[in-house]
Design a protein around this motif. Structure first.
Motif, PDB file in Angstrom:
ATOM      1  N   LYS A  35       2.469   0.548  -4.504  1.00 13.75           N
ATOM      2  CA  LYS A  35       1.450   1.201  -5.335  1.00 13.75           C
ATOM      3  C   LYS A  35       2.014   2.455  -6.006  1.00 13.75           C
ATOM      4  CE  LYS A  35      -3.146  -0.141  -3.745  1.00 13.75           C
ATOM      5  NZ  LYS A  35      -4.356   0.323  -2.997  1.00 13.75           N
TER       6      LYS A  35
ATOM      7  N   GLN B  45      -0.093   2.044  -9.348  1.00 13.84           N
ATOM      8  CA  GLN B  45      -1.358   1.308  -9.307  1.00 13.84           C
ATOM      9  C   GLN B  45      -2.289   1.869  -8.233  1.00 13.84           C
ATOM     10  OE1 GLN B  45      -0.226  -2.833  -8.916  1.00 13.84           O
ATOM     11  NE2 GLN B  45       0.220  -3.031 -11.096  1.00 13.84           N
TER      12      GLN B  45
ATOM     13  N   GLU C 175       0.823  -1.214   0.000  1.00 10.58           N
ATOM     14  CA  GLU C 175       0.000   0.000   0.000  1.00 10.58           C
ATOM     15  C   GLU C 175       0.856   1.262   0.000  1.00 10.58           C
ATOM     16  OE1 GLU C 175      -3.246   0.239  -0.368  1.00 10.58           O
ATOM     17  OE2 GLU C 175      -3.409  -1.937  -0.526  1.00 10.58           O
TER      18      GLU C 175
END
Lengths: 221, 221
Positions: free
Chosen positions: A116, A121, A112
């Motif tokens: 990411k 993403q 996270e």
């Protein structure tokens, strides 16, 4: 020349890198942006995963299978002891970190907070970060409980289980996600493993745009 | 008496059950409703997972660590060969099924279609079921590609890799989620493994309220 297709913040790649370095097997590191799932990666490993180790003409994948193979073919220093019950304990703990810890902690925090961003993403999910931050406490406590009874995680010898654990924790430490003050026994254990020559390459890792905190490479953290 | 704390449709428990049965190790099966995370389970295995094998006074957890231990302590019949490269291939494929296949297929199909009903954890997610139904095709094709070159998945001997694969596929077959006509080589392989005495206990499994299809226990399916 042996080659390891890897990504710096993959704990599975780090476990293999530590194993290779302890056994003094020279290897060229090649960064693999595995999330792009390019055809070259699928040709090297149909599972589309890293690490992939190229030795001679052969490709090896799946970090645990690679490490077990290396320990059998290059037996010094032994990272999996001889006794069946001790071997069981090493493998149980490797699975603990590579499955449970990975799912409950590494995926929630490292993925996270950092991956990411690196893989572009989306944005961090606060709920998952809070979940990971809560879970890591239980894992550190469990490690401390083990280390009250043993010098290393799986027994009185350093084993692959220590590398599996250190691989995850070192990735999380890169993102400042480990509270080293929570369990002094775990901090002492990490200081021992962090000072090994095999760890140097991990401490030199740099992700462009996301440098590690100052204490990350400091042996006196 | 040895005891295995298990759930009938857990592929990880099935891998251990097949290993125990092939080695003719008698064991009492005790159903463990692992999703209820009761204190007894956590006492037996702090990871809160099944299978847990009780042998003598000891508790063993993590299916791969258990199977490796059993293969070392009860070496006949060998489920992991002696040669290091062959051992690597067995372990690579165990990880293929227990990680990749599990994530892409078993979790999407079995969990959504059956386990959510059994555990009363909501309704099936159609998107995940479609994803699993698409992914299983690639896995069956990959298995057929392996079986074009080998009698069994990891080589010319039956190994733990076959049990890992058959454990997942047999759970999915319980939910009618395997298209056996897609790859005749995979069907032949499954027929061989399904007819072994060690498989009988799996074929007799019954989940109350969710009986298996007629072909599930039929050796001529």
């Amino acid at each position: 020349m042996n080659r390891l297709f890897h990504f710096a913040l993959s704990p599975f790649c780090r476990k293999v890198r530590l194993t290779l370095a302890e056994k003094r097997i020279e290897v060229e590191l090649v960064e693999e942006r595995y999330w792009e799932q390019n055809q070259e990666l699928l040709r090297r490993n149909p599972a589309g995963k890293i690490p992939v180790l190229k030795m001679g003409d052969r490709m090896f994948s799946e970090s645990q299978a690679i490490c077990e193979y290396l320990d059998e073919v290059f037996p010094e220093p032994a990272l999996i002891p001889r006794d069946a019950l001790k071997r069981y304990e090493v493998r149980r703990l490797c699975s603990w970190f590579d499955d449970k810890f990975h799912r409950e902690v590494t995926c929630n925090l490292l993925h996270e907070r950092l991956m990411k961003k690196v893989t572009k993403q989306g944005y961090p999910d606060g709920k998952r970060i809070r979940e990971g931050a809560a879970q890591i406490k239980y894992h550190l406590d469990y490690m401390a409980w083990l280390l009250e009874q043993r010098r290393w995680l799986a027994g009185d010898q350093m084993t692959l289980a220590d590398f599996a654990a250190a691989a995850h924790l070192s990735c999380l430490d890169y993102a400042s996600d480990v509270d080293w003050d929570r369990q002094p026994l775990v901090k002492d254990w990490y200081a021992k493993i962090k000072s090994r020559p095999s760890f140097r390459s991990l401490l030199a890792d740099q992700i462009p745009g996301s440098p590690p905190p100052l204490h990350y490479a400091d042996l006196d953290f």
